[in-house]
Design a protein around this motif. Structure first.
Motif, PDB file in Angstrom:
ATOM      1  N   LEU A 312       5.862 -20.081 -46.123  1.00 40.30           N
ATOM      2  CA  LEU A 312       5.593 -19.165 -47.103  1.00 40.30           C
ATOM      3  C   LEU A 312       6.027 -19.887 -48.501  1.00 40.30           C
ATOM      4  N   LEU A 313       5.065 -19.826 -49.400  1.00 37.33           N
ATOM      5  CA  LEU A 313       5.301 -20.093 -50.831  1.00 37.33           C
ATOM      6  C   LEU A 313       6.703 -19.592 -51.140  1.00 37.33           C
ATOM      7  N   LYS A 314       6.743 -18.284 -50.969  1.00 39.24           N
ATOM      8  CA  LYS A 314       7.782 -17.547 -51.273  1.00 39.24           C
ATOM      9  C   LYS A 314       8.668 -17.321 -49.855  1.00 39.24           C
ATOM     10  N   PRO A 315       9.604 -18.450 -49.634  1.00 37.99           N
ATOM     11  CA  PRO A 315      10.184 -18.543 -48.187  1.00 37.99           C
ATOM     12  C   PRO A 315      10.833 -17.398 -47.798  1.00 37.99           C
ATOM     13  N   LEU A 316      11.341 -17.169 -46.366  1.00 36.06           N
ATOM     14  CA  LEU A 316      11.912 -16.267 -45.947  1.00 36.06           C
ATOM     15  C   LEU A 316      13.373 -16.713 -45.833  1.00 36.06           C
ATOM     16  N   ARG A 317      14.124 -15.609 -45.291  1.00 34.64           N
ATOM     17  CA  ARG A 317      15.664 -16.294 -45.080  1.00 34.64           C
ATOM     18  C   ARG A 317      15.862 -17.223 -43.738  1.00 34.64           C
ATOM     19  N   SER A 318      16.578 -18.027 -43.848  1.00 33.25           N
ATOM     20  CA  SER A 318      16.849 -19.029 -42.620  1.00 33.25           C
ATOM     21  C   SER A 318      18.284 -19.568 -42.921  1.00 33.25           C
ATOM     22  N   VAL A 319      18.745 -20.257 -42.192  1.00 29.98           N
ATOM     23  CA  VAL A 319      20.083 -20.903 -42.157  1.00 29.98           C
ATOM     24  C   VAL A 319      19.981 -22.520 -42.084  1.00 29.98           C
ATOM     25  N   ASP A 320      20.816 -22.875 -42.952  1.00 31.38           N
ATOM     26  CA  ASP A 320      20.842 -24.356 -43.296  1.00 31.38           C
ATOM     27  C   ASP A 320      21.731 -24.997 -41.923  1.00 31.38           C
ATOM     28  N   LEU A 321      21.146 -25.794 -41.188  1.00 28.39           N
ATOM     29  CA  LEU A 321      21.827 -26.419 -39.846  1.00 28.39           C
ATOM     30  C   LEU A 321      22.987 -27.283 -40.181  1.00 28.39           C
ATOM     31  N   LEU A 322      22.807 -27.630 -41.421  1.00 32.12           N
ATOM     32  CA  LEU A 322      24.107 -28.723 -41.884  1.00 32.12           C
ATOM     33  C   LEU A 322      25.094 -27.984 -42.279  1.00 32.12           C
ATOM     34  N   THR A 323      25.209 -26.727 -42.706  1.00 30.26           N
ATOM     35  CA  THR A 323      26.209 -25.923 -43.093  1.00 30.26           C
ATOM     36  C   THR A 323      26.709 -24.550 -42.556  1.00 30.26           C
ATOM     37  N   ARG A 324      25.304 -24.295 -42.004  1.00 32.50           N
ATOM     38  CA  ARG A 324      25.410 -22.767 -41.078  1.00 32.50           C
ATOM     39  C   ARG A 324      25.691 -21.678 -42.053  1.00 32.50           C
ATOM     40  N   THR A 325      24.918 -21.905 -43.455  1.00 31.12           N
ATOM     41  CA  THR A 325      25.039 -20.890 -44.212  1.00 31.12           C
ATOM     42  C   THR A 325      23.604 -20.380 -44.638  1.00 31.12           C
ATOM     43  N   GLU A 326      23.370 -19.066 -44.619  1.00 32.76           N
ATOM     44  CA  GLU A 326      22.092 -18.556 -44.934  1.00 32.76           C
ATOM     45  C   GLU A 326      21.469 -18.987 -46.295  1.00 32.76           C
ATOM     46  N   ASP A 327      20.357 -19.361 -46.199  1.00 33.51           N
ATOM     47  CA  ASP A 327      19.697 -19.985 -47.343  1.00 33.51           C
ATOM     48  C   ASP A 327      17.968 -19.480 -47.265  1.00 33.51           C
ATOM     49  N   ALA A 330      12.999 -23.767 -45.903  1.00 32.20           N
ATOM     50  CA  ALA A 330      12.209 -24.959 -46.705  1.00 32.20           C
ATOM     51  C   ALA A 330      10.880 -24.600 -46.671  1.00 32.20           C
ATOM     52  N   TYR A 331      10.170 -25.141 -47.873  1.00 30.94           N
ATOM     53  CA  TYR A 331       8.719 -24.992 -48.006  1.00 30.94           C
ATOM     54  C   TYR A 331       8.200 -26.637 -48.064  1.00 30.94           C
ATOM     55  N   GLU A 332       7.289 -26.581 -47.183  1.00 29.96           N
ATOM     56  CA  GLU A 332       6.234 -27.944 -47.012  1.00 29.96           C
ATOM     57  C   GLU A 332       4.898 -27.571 -47.437  1.00 29.96           C
ATOM     58  N   ARG A 333       4.056 -28.430 -48.022  1.00 26.96           N
ATOM     59  CA  ARG A 333       2.883 -28.123 -48.247  1.00 26.96           C
ATOM     60  C   ARG A 333       2.176 -27.453 -47.032  1.00 26.96           C
ATOM     61  N   SER A 334       1.293 -26.554 -47.416  1.00 24.90           N
ATOM     62  CA  SER A 334       0.696 -25.782 -46.205  1.00 24.90           C
ATOM     63  C   SER A 334      -0.400 -25.007 -46.605  1.00 24.90           C
ATOM     64  N   ASP A 335      -1.323 -24.390 -45.628  1.00 29.84           N
ATOM     65  CA  ASP A 335      -2.580 -23.535 -46.008  1.00 29.84           C
ATOM     66  C   ASP A 335      -1.913 -22.007 -46.286  1.00 29.84           C
ATOM     67  N   VAL A 336      -2.691 -21.527 -46.998  1.00 31.44           N
ATOM     68  CA  VAL A 336      -2.551 -19.806 -47.035  1.00 31.44           C
ATOM     69  C   VAL A 336      -3.354 -19.475 -45.984  1.00 31.44           C
ATOM     70  N   CYS A 337      -4.224 -19.820 -45.579  1.00 28.58           N
ATOM     71  CA  CYS A 337      -4.922 -19.398 -44.396  1.00 28.58           C
ATOM     72  C   CYS A 337      -5.829 -20.231 -43.519  1.00 28.58           C
ATOM     73  N   ALA A 338      -5.459 -20.319 -42.238  1.00 26.06           N
ATOM     74  CA  ALA A 338      -6.390 -21.425 -41.630  1.00 26.06           C
ATOM     75  C   ALA A 338      -7.148 -20.676 -40.421  1.00 26.06           C
ATOM     76  N   VAL A 339      -7.394 -19.661 -40.656  1.00 21.11           N
ATOM     77  CA  VAL A 339      -8.196 -18.845 -39.687  1.00 21.11           C
ATOM     78  C   VAL A 339      -9.560 -19.170 -39.582  1.00 21.11           C
ATOM     79  N   PRO A 340     -10.363 -19.617 -40.555  1.00 21.44           N
ATOM     80  CA  PRO A 340     -11.806 -20.160 -40.210  1.00 21.44           C
ATOM     81  C   PRO A 340     -11.459 -21.667 -39.472  1.00 21.44           C
ATOM     82  N   ALA A 341     -10.446 -22.218 -40.014  1.00 21.30           N
ATOM     83  CA  ALA A 341     -10.588 -23.506 -39.231  1.00 21.30           C
ATOM     84  C   ALA A 341      -9.863 -23.498 -37.620  1.00 21.30           C
TER      85      ALA A 341
END
Ligand code: EPS
Length: 387
Positions: A312-327, A330-341
């Protein structure tokens, strides 16, 4: 003993190439490369795709198993190179994205970076499945079996697609718009949903449908659960990235209705004896072309539900595996919708399973023997009980 028709895939999203290795494919089948490339290009398209598809121009190279355009019975290696090949430079990701394979894979392979996991889990791998499925269609075409996949729903928008549309009309209506939906009246609303999701930094999922016609009766096997046609289709389709549900025919709806409204009454039309169903017809189409895990000769109808893309461009909550803190994830280039594909992927995955079931029933090393076996069988069906 002939080897069962199977395939495996290899390759990472940003590695040098994606590969499919198809084994057990009969000899004597003309390989229609433009057909495979058309499917690969359809998979790249559809409204809502991200930047990667502007980089790639997927085209298949056949590395083995084919001589002078015809299969020779040996394993067929299909290659689709990645133009965006940079796996060694791609950054590490320590904040797993909910919904992707990231966290489960990091824990499984004991890696604080999701990179090695997401590279293989990426839907880029579906390129190989489409290539293998499109190859399988070269075999299905020799038996007049036609498979058409399309978008049946996108976010909250549901399409209405009549059951009596011919495969050609279905494909033409589907190909007339950017969301691969044969119901023209739903297209604008579907595009609006994708547009809005993009504006909101969100993503959207949907429903894919596949219909296959001219499938002969008797594919699959009720004597062994592993070989049931509906089970094999469901297994293969559930294995596609982001698919959360698969149904055949009425699917979950069948549990809400009485038997009188579910089971497809049987009729016989002598004028249709020449068709694959040998004249047997049904007065409804709720079982999706299978009963007891075997094809009935009626159209096979499969639906799959795809969840929204997990990046998601507006990322959801997660945890950093290097620090175990909530953050934030990450955002990676992606599709908004790949349903047709995804509709292209499901279509070709179902095609492969039908081809595998066809090879099981008419097990042969060569197309010529398969044809003879197929014709002999349908002849026996037409004679059944009459002598
Ligand atoms: C995809 C290739 C990927 C993504 C997408 C589908 O390329 P990249 O990661 O370089 O942008 O666009 O993959 C996913 C969204 C996913 O969840 O895996 C493709 O070829 O279809």
């Amino acid at each position: 003993m002939s080897q069962r028709l199977t395939y495996r895939t290899a390759g990472e999203s940003h590695g040098p190439t994606v590969l499919a290795l198809v084994e057990g494919f009969p000899a004597g089948v003309a390989v229609d490369l433009p057909l495979i490339d058309t499917e690969l290009q359809r998979r790249q398209g559809g409204y809502g795709r991200g930047g990667r598809m502007k980089i790639e121009h997927d085209q298949v190279t056949v590395l083995s198993g084919v001589r002078r355009g015809v299969t020779i019975g040996s394993p067929i290696a299909l290659q689709v190179p990645n133009k965006d090949s940079r796996i060694d430079e791609a950054p590490d990701i320590s904040r797993p994205r909910p919904g992707h394979a990231d966290l489960a894979g990091m824990l499984k392979w004991l890696t604080p970076s999701a990179r090695p996991v997401l590279e293989r889990a990426s839907a880029r791998e579906t390129t190989a499945r489409v290539a293998a499925g499109a190859l399988a269609r070269c075999l299905l075409n020799a038996f007049g079996i036609e498979v058409v996949g399309f978008v049946a729903g996108l976010g909250p928008v549901e399409a209405a697609v009549p059951l009596d549309l011919s495969p050609a009309d279905l494909a033409a209506a589907r190909d007339a718009n950017e969301v691969y939906c044969p119901d023209a009246s739903a297209v604008e609303a579907m595009i609006d949903v994708i547009h809005q999701a993009k504006k909101d930094g969100d993503t959207v999922g949907g429903t894919l449908e596949v219909r296959a016609v001219n499938v002969p009766p008797g594919l699959g096997n009720c004597m062994a659960w592993q070989d049931k046609l509906d089970a094999r289709i469901a297994y293969a389709v559930m294995g596609i990235q982001a698919i959360k549900a698969v149904q055949i025919g009425l699917g979950v709806e069948a549990g809400r209705l009485p038997g009188s409204q579910v089971h497809d009454e049987i009729g016989f039309d002598p004028a249709r004896e020449g068709e694959a169903a040998c004249g047997f017809v049904r007065y409804s189409d709720n079982d999706g072309g299978t009963e007891g895990g075997m094809s009935t000769g009626q159209p096979i109808r499969v639906r799959a539900t795809m969840k929204p893309i997990a990046t998601l461009l507006k990322p959801l909550r997660s945890v950093d595996l290097l620090t175990r803190t909530e953050d934030k994830a990450a955002y990676e280039r992606s599709d908004v919708c790949a349903v047709p594909a995804a509709s292209v992927v499901v279509e070709n995955v179902v095609a492969f399973e039908l081809a595998a079931a066809l090879c099981d029933k008419f097990a042969c090393d060569t197309l010529a023997e398969m044809r003879a076996s197929y014709n002999f069988y349908l002849d026996q069906v037409r004679r059944l009980g009459r002598e």
